[in-house]
Design a protein around this motif. Structure first.
Motif, PDB file in Angstrom:
ATOM      1  N   GLN A 136       0.831  -1.200   0.000  1.00 34.06           N
ATOM      2  CA  GLN A 136       0.000   0.000   0.000  1.00 34.06           C
ATOM      3  C   GLN A 136       0.871   1.258   0.000  1.00 34.06           C
ATOM      4  O   GLN A 136       0.558   2.247  -0.675  1.00 34.06           O
ATOM      5  CB  GLN A 136      -0.933  -0.009   1.222  1.00 34.06           C
TER       6      GLN A 136
ATOM      7  N   HIS B 220       2.151   1.854  -3.437  1.00 36.39           N
ATOM      8  CA  HIS B 220       1.047   2.351  -4.265  1.00 36.39           C
ATOM      9  C   HIS B 220       0.846   3.848  -4.038  1.00 36.39           C
ATOM     10  O   HIS B 220       0.626   4.611  -4.985  1.00 36.39           O
ATOM     11  CB  HIS B 220      -0.220   1.572  -3.914  1.00 36.39           C
ATOM     12  N   GLU B 221       0.946   4.279  -2.798  1.00 39.12           N
ATOM     13  CA  GLU B 221       0.797   5.701  -2.482  1.00 39.12           C
ATOM     14  C   GLU B 221       1.969   6.509  -3.032  1.00 39.12           C
ATOM     15  O   GLU B 221       1.792   7.646  -3.497  1.00 39.12           O
ATOM     16  CB  GLU B 221       0.680   5.886  -0.968  1.00 39.12           C
TER      17      GLU B 221
ATOM     18  N   ASN C 150       7.651   1.397  -9.718  1.00 37.98           N
ATOM     19  CA  ASN C 150       6.742   0.391 -10.271  1.00 37.98           C
ATOM     20  C   ASN C 150       7.384  -0.999 -10.247  1.00 37.98           C
ATOM     21  O   ASN C 150       6.716  -2.008 -10.002  1.00 37.98           O
ATOM     22  CB  ASN C 150       6.376   0.780 -11.705  1.00 37.98           C
TER      23      ASN C 150
ATOM     24  N   PHE D 297       6.979  -2.198  -6.811  1.00 36.39           N
ATOM     25  CA  PHE D 297       5.572  -2.532  -6.563  1.00 36.39           C
ATOM     26  C   PHE D 297       5.262  -3.947  -7.047  1.00 36.39           C
ATOM     27  O   PHE D 297       4.727  -4.773  -6.307  1.00 36.39           O
ATOM     28  CB  PHE D 297       4.678  -1.508  -7.273  1.00 36.39           C
TER      29      PHE D 297
ATOM     30  N   HIS E 150      -1.688   3.716 -12.624  1.00 37.63           N
ATOM     31  CA  HIS E 150      -1.990   3.773 -11.188  1.00 37.63           C
ATOM     32  C   HIS E 150      -3.420   3.335 -10.909  1.00 37.63           C
ATOM     33  O   HIS E 150      -3.687   2.658  -9.901  1.00 37.63           O
ATOM     34  CB  HIS E 150      -1.747   5.184 -10.646  1.00 37.63           C
TER      35      HIS E 150
ATOM     36  N   HIS F  86      -3.452  -0.340 -10.983  1.00 41.25           N
ATOM     37  CA  HIS F  86      -2.847  -0.831  -9.736  1.00 41.25           C
ATOM     38  C   HIS F  86      -3.847  -0.783  -8.582  1.00 41.25           C
ATOM     39  O   HIS F  86      -3.852  -1.662  -7.717  1.00 41.25           O
ATOM     40  CB  HIS F  86      -1.633   0.023  -9.355  1.00 41.25           C
ATOM     41  N   GLU F  87      -4.659   0.254  -8.581  1.00 38.46           N
ATOM     42  CA  GLU F  87      -5.639   0.422  -7.497  1.00 38.46           C
ATOM     43  C   GLU F  87      -6.549  -0.804  -7.401  1.00 38.46           C
ATOM     44  O   GLU F  87      -6.849  -1.293  -6.309  1.00 38.46           O
ATOM     45  CB  GLU F  87      -6.473   1.680  -7.747  1.00 38.46           C
TER      46      GLU F  87
ATOM     47  N   VAL G 222      -4.440  -3.706  -5.927  1.00 35.68           N
ATOM     48  CA  VAL G 222      -4.191  -3.521  -4.501  1.00 35.68           C
ATOM     49  C   VAL G 222      -5.461  -3.762  -3.684  1.00 35.68           C
ATOM     50  O   VAL G 222      -5.427  -4.438  -2.650  1.00 35.68           O
ATOM     51  CB  VAL G 222      -3.637  -2.103  -4.223  1.00 35.68           C
TER      52      VAL G 222
END
Length: 232
Positions: free
Chosen positions: A125, A128-129, A147, A150, A192, A195-196, A199
């Motif tokens: 997380q 991701h932020e 990335n 990630f 992103h 990715h959200e 996640v």
């Protein structure tokens, strides 16, 4: 020799030199990969080690290692006792590589959804932020770097060592193409957003949703690359 392979008992100067060499090799690899993917180095162009070393002000050692790594990605054709040649993989082969990548990453994401520890979930997380901040800053180079971490966190979070190993290896071969797609207009924000979904599914422990979200993400990465290169 990579930094991780340098023994803790090695002299400080040796460790520092190895780290500097690894960094220089990576810089060379990324620069040459960009020039190949963007068409500034055309297929069939010989990569003369001496000329490249002179151009970048380095020895032939990092140049040789960078070319070796590019050959693993299919961007370069290595030839025994002769200069390597620029050799982009065919679109069919590249699509096949992306298909395999999508399935491997989907499996990793699904397993991560049920295997990740709470600490690993928090770390994911946090990455991701960090990526959200880089989207706001419009920094594709730094976004690419974070990335990588990630996706690596998800591979590791699968808690399947062999799966992580082959997924990391496949990703390394596709890295120049994945990096190139970040130059597509608006791609950082879209990446992103994709990715959200990944996640969210992982944090919920939803294995099927995590697999589907990651598979969809890699498919869109491939689409973005092909739009960037004009092959779609």
């Amino acid at each position: 020799m990579s930094t991780s392979q340098v023994s803790e008992s090695a002299p400080r100067g040796t460790t520092k030199a190895a780290r500097k060499s690894a960094t220089r090799t990576e810089e060379l690899r990324l620069t040459l990969a960009d020039e190949i993917v963007q068409g500034r180095l055309h297929p069939g162009t010989p990569l003369e080690e001496v000329e490249i070393a002179k151009r970048f002000g380095v020895s032939r050692t990092p140049v040789r290692e960078a070319i070796r790594e590019l050959a693993a990605s299919g961007l370069v054709e290595a030839r025994p006792h002769r200069s390597a040649l620029v050799a982009l993989p065919s679109l069919e082969r590249l699509r096949g590589m992306f298909d395999v990548m999508a399935e491997l990453e989907a499996i990793c994401a699904g397993l991560a959804a049920v295997q990740m520890s709470s600490t690993e979930r928090q770390g994911l997380q946090g990455l991701h932020e960090s990526l959200a901040d880089l989207v706001r800053r419009g920094d594709p180079q730094r976004y690419h770097e974070v990335n990588e971490r990630f996706h690596g966190a998800i591979y590791t979070g699968s808690h399947n060592e062999y799966l992580a190993e082959i997924t990391f290896a496949t990703r390394a071969r596709l890295s120049p193409f994945r990096r190139a797609q970040f130059r597509t207009l608006g791609r950082l924000a879209l990446s992103h957003a994709e990715h959200e979904r990944v996640v969210t599914a992982i944090l919920r422990g939803d294995k099927a949703a995590a697999e589907a979200a990651m598979r969809g993400h890699i498919t869109l990465v491939e689409d973005a690359y092909e739009r960037y290169t004009g092959t779609r």
